[in-house]
Write a protein that holds these residues in place. Sequence first.
Motif: not given
Length: 72
Positions: A21-28, A62-65, A1-7
């Motif tokens: 955003s990719p660099d946002a923390t899960r909490e952010e 989010v990138a890690d997820v 699954m790509s980042y865009e699909e996850l988003k």
Amino acid sequence: MSYEELKSVLVSLGLSEDDISPDATREEAGLDSIAVVELALVLRREKGVAVTEEEIGATLTVADVAALVGAR
């Protein structure tokens, strides 16, 4: 699954697209403990991706997820 699909999945769960955003923390990004449970459920049931709440909770951004989900 790509980042865009996850988003797209995260937005469907009610998270704000502007906060994701990719660099946002899960909490952010708004991915609190309830959203993590919902995300894991949607990924398993609708996307066929076997990932646990604990695995998602162990990520920082989010990138890690997206990387975790993409590896499955």
